[in-house]
Design a protein around this motif. Sequence first.
Motif, PDB file in Angstrom:
ATOM      1  N   GLU A  80       0.855  -1.182   0.000  1.00  0.00           N
ATOM      2  CA  GLU A  80       0.000   0.000   0.000  1.00  0.00           C
ATOM      3  C   GLU A  80       0.896   1.239   0.000  1.00  0.00           C
ATOM      4  O   GLU A  80       1.875   1.303   0.735  1.00  0.00           O
ATOM      5  CB  GLU A  80      -0.877   0.018   1.240  1.00  0.00           C
ATOM      6  N   LEU A  81       0.540   2.228  -0.814  1.00  0.00           N
ATOM      7  CA  LEU A  81       1.323   3.457  -0.898  1.00  0.00           C
ATOM      8  C   LEU A  81       0.818   4.465   0.125  1.00  0.00           C
ATOM      9  O   LEU A  81      -0.356   4.830   0.130  1.00  0.00           O
ATOM     10  CB  LEU A  81       1.214   4.045  -2.309  1.00  0.00           C
ATOM     11  N   TYR A  82       1.732   4.931   1.010  1.00  0.00           N
ATOM     12  CA  TYR A  82       1.371   5.899   2.045  1.00  0.00           C
ATOM     13  C   TYR A  82       1.787   7.327   1.683  1.00  0.00           C
ATOM     14  O   TYR A  82       1.085   8.277   2.009  1.00  0.00           O
ATOM     15  CB  TYR A  82       2.040   5.525   3.369  1.00  0.00           C
ATOM     16  N   ALA A  83       2.944   7.478   1.044  1.00  0.00           N
ATOM     17  CA  ALA A  83       3.439   8.823   0.745  1.00  0.00           C
ATOM     18  C   ALA A  83       4.637   8.717  -0.187  1.00  0.00           C
ATOM     19  O   ALA A  83       5.236   7.653  -0.339  1.00  0.00           O
ATOM     20  CB  ALA A  83       3.853   9.540   2.037  1.00  0.00           C
ATOM     21  N   PHE A  84       4.979   9.827  -0.827  1.00  0.00           N
ATOM     22  CA  PHE A  84       6.233   9.915  -1.570  1.00  0.00           C
ATOM     23  C   PHE A  84       6.788  11.325  -1.393  1.00  0.00           C
ATOM     24  O   PHE A  84       6.093  12.238  -0.938  1.00  0.00           O
ATOM     25  CB  PHE A  84       6.030   9.562  -3.051  1.00  0.00           C
ATOM     26  N   GLY A  85       8.066  11.496  -1.692  1.00  0.00           N
ATOM     27  CA  GLY A  85       8.712  12.790  -1.473  1.00  0.00           C
ATOM     28  C   GLY A  85       8.830  13.143  -0.003  1.00  0.00           C
ATOM     29  O   GLY A  85       8.970  14.316   0.353  1.00  0.00           O
ATOM     30  N   ALA A  86       8.793  12.131   0.876  1.00  0.00           N
ATOM     31  CA  ALA A  86       8.843  12.375   2.323  1.00  0.00           C
ATOM     32  C   ALA A  86      10.282  12.586   2.788  1.00  0.00           C
ATOM     33  O   ALA A  86      11.216  12.002   2.240  1.00  0.00           O
ATOM     34  CB  ALA A  86       8.228  11.203   3.075  1.00  0.00           C
ATOM     35  N   LYS A  87      10.449  13.423   3.805  1.00  0.00           N
ATOM     36  CA  LYS A  87      11.770  13.731   4.348  1.00  0.00           C
ATOM     37  C   LYS A  87      12.026  12.913   5.611  1.00  0.00           C
ATOM     38  O   LYS A  87      11.235  12.946   6.566  1.00  0.00           O
ATOM     39  CB  LYS A  87      11.882  15.223   4.674  1.00  0.00           C
ATOM     40  N   ILE A  88      13.113  12.168   5.603  1.00  0.00           N
ATOM     41  CA  ILE A  88      13.469  11.339   6.755  1.00  0.00           C
ATOM     42  C   ILE A  88      14.152  12.196   7.816  1.00  0.00           C
ATOM     43  O   ILE A  88      14.987  13.053   7.504  1.00  0.00           O
ATOM     44  CB  ILE A  88      14.407  10.204   6.322  1.00  0.00           C
ATOM     45  N   THR A  89      13.788  11.965   9.074  1.00  0.00           N
ATOM     46  CA  THR A  89      14.426  12.658  10.181  1.00  0.00           C
ATOM     47  C   THR A  89      14.725  11.661  11.292  1.00  0.00           C
ATOM     48  O   THR A  89      14.105  10.600  11.372  1.00  0.00           O
ATOM     49  CB  THR A  89      13.511  13.788  10.707  1.00  0.00           C
ATOM     50  N   ARG A  90      15.681  11.989  12.134  1.00  0.00           N
ATOM     51  CA  ARG A  90      16.018  11.103  13.246  1.00  0.00           C
ATOM     52  C   ARG A  90      14.904  11.140  14.293  1.00  0.00           C
ATOM     53  O   ARG A  90      14.429  12.209  14.669  1.00  0.00           O
ATOM     54  CB  ARG A  90      17.353  11.511  13.850  1.00  0.00           C
ATOM     55  N   LYS A  91      14.491   9.966  14.742  1.00  0.00           N
ATOM     56  CA  LYS A  91      13.423   9.880  15.733  1.00  0.00           C
ATOM     57  C   LYS A  91      13.852  10.551  17.031  1.00  0.00           C
ATOM     58  O   LYS A  91      15.005  10.438  17.447  1.00  0.00           O
ATOM     59  CB  LYS A  91      13.071   8.407  15.985  1.00  0.00           C
ATOM     60  N   GLN A  92      12.918  11.228  17.646  1.00  0.00           N
ATOM     61  CA  GLN A  92      13.226  11.934  18.888  1.00  0.00           C
ATOM     62  C   GLN A  92      13.743  10.960  19.944  1.00  0.00           C
ATOM     63  O   GLN A  92      13.160   9.904  20.192  1.00  0.00           O
ATOM     64  CB  GLN A  92      11.970  12.652  19.403  1.00  0.00           C
ATOM     65  N   GLY A  93      14.885  11.304  20.531  1.00  0.00           N
ATOM     66  CA  GLY A  93      15.485  10.476  21.558  1.00  0.00           C
ATOM     67  C   GLY A  93      16.422   9.414  21.021  1.00  0.00           C
ATOM     68  O   GLY A  93      17.103   8.725  21.800  1.00  0.00           O
ATOM     69  N   SER A  94      16.468   9.248  19.697  1.00  0.00           N
ATOM     70  CA  SER A  94      17.329   8.231  19.100  1.00  0.00           C
ATOM     71  C   SER A  94      18.747   8.774  18.918  1.00  0.00           C
ATOM     72  O   SER A  94      18.968   9.987  18.823  1.00  0.00           O
ATOM     73  CB  SER A  94      16.772   7.792  17.744  1.00  0.00           C
ATOM     74  N   THR A  95      19.702   7.886  18.846  1.00  0.00           N
ATOM     75  CA  THR A  95      21.097   8.278  18.608  1.00  0.00           C
ATOM     76  C   THR A  95      21.418   8.179  17.120  1.00  0.00           C
ATOM     77  O   THR A  95      20.811   7.378  16.401  1.00  0.00           O
ATOM     78  CB  THR A  95      22.055   7.366  19.383  1.00  0.00           C
ATOM     79  N   PRO A  96      22.347   8.981  16.622  1.00  0.00           N
ATOM     80  CA  PRO A  96      22.740   8.875  15.212  1.00  0.00           C
ATOM     81  C   PRO A  96      23.368   7.504  14.950  1.00  0.00           C
ATOM     82  O   PRO A  96      24.083   6.962  15.792  1.00  0.00           O
ATOM     83  CB  PRO A  96      23.768   9.994  15.040  1.00  0.00           C
TER      84      PRO A  96
END
Length: 381
Positions: free
Chosen positions: A291-307
Amino acid sequence: MIGKSTYKAAREVAQIAEDHFTTQIEAAKKLNGNNLATVPPARIIETMIDAAFWASLRREEGQSPKISLAFLPPEQTEQPLLFEHHLTLSPAVLTKLGPGVERQGIHLGVWYEGDYLHIWGTTRSIPNFCFVLDVSEPGLLVIKHRRQDGFGKFVNVAVLMGDQVKIVNEQSSHLPNCPDVLTSLLGFSSLSVWNKSLNVLVQLAVSMRSHKRGGILLVVPAGSDTWRTSIRHPMRYAVGPAYSELTDLMKQKEEKDGENSNWQDELGRAIEAMAGLTAVDGATIISDKYELYAFGAKITRKQGSTPVDKLILTEPVIGGEAMIDQPALSGGTRHLSAAQFVHDQRDAIALVASQDGRFTIFSWSDCENMVQANRIDSLLL
């Protein structure tokens, strides 16, 4: 003339290729496989590779030839186009024929009489495990064969790039946490499952790579919204409700066994359309039910996660052993973003195509407790 090659890599890979086809065809016979090809002898493989390699370096009206050679007699095909007189298998002949047979699905039929190979015509129909040699670009040749179910991308056996030879490692699919898309691309290691399912992700990967714009495809669990914590909001190209054309087509396959040619055409068009969206800057997001949810989406680091600071790099070829390194070494910004997404969303996978043709699958390894990056462009050619 058979066995008179001057291309060193042809000699290196010929016996390996013969052994591979012998193993696969014999295994298929034990499973009562039908419509099976003839095993190509090493000396014939060597001669075909030699002729194709030197042809790839020539030009006809300014264009390099893109051709596909198949080793089989006309009797093993359906509706072959037969030349009135056999043509010599030589670089000059292949270069001249190139413009007329470069469309996808057309193979030049190659067979032998005594010590001489000849081209007998063209065909679109080849038997299971038929030896196929593709000339993709100057100096780039791929040994492959047709899948037993006859649908989808051919299985690659070896890739020859000038003096470099990459032999696909049949054991890569047995590694822990091997992604399903990689297992499907390494299909020859599991003959019994070939006819059970079509891996849509393989077809999407091939199409993503072909548009040459680069892109990211994120595959997340259906029915879960946790992936949204790793995406910047609002999403400009969010889809609501989720677009389910591919999902519906795959349900039809389960109900009708997917034998209808119209169904295959519809599936192909749906895959091309979805893969086209990955050319838009950002990530395309689908569920594991397609199922297609979105395209052209920007990935970001999840809050509280480490790089993500390290990952496992692998390539499913002999000599491509796993190594642990920094994410930046796997590619550019797309690769780093995909690695971070999988690091934060460990039940997801990410498929990343580069403009230069590289293709990488990112997934989470429970065994190593880190992201693994499988570079698979040698399987997609």
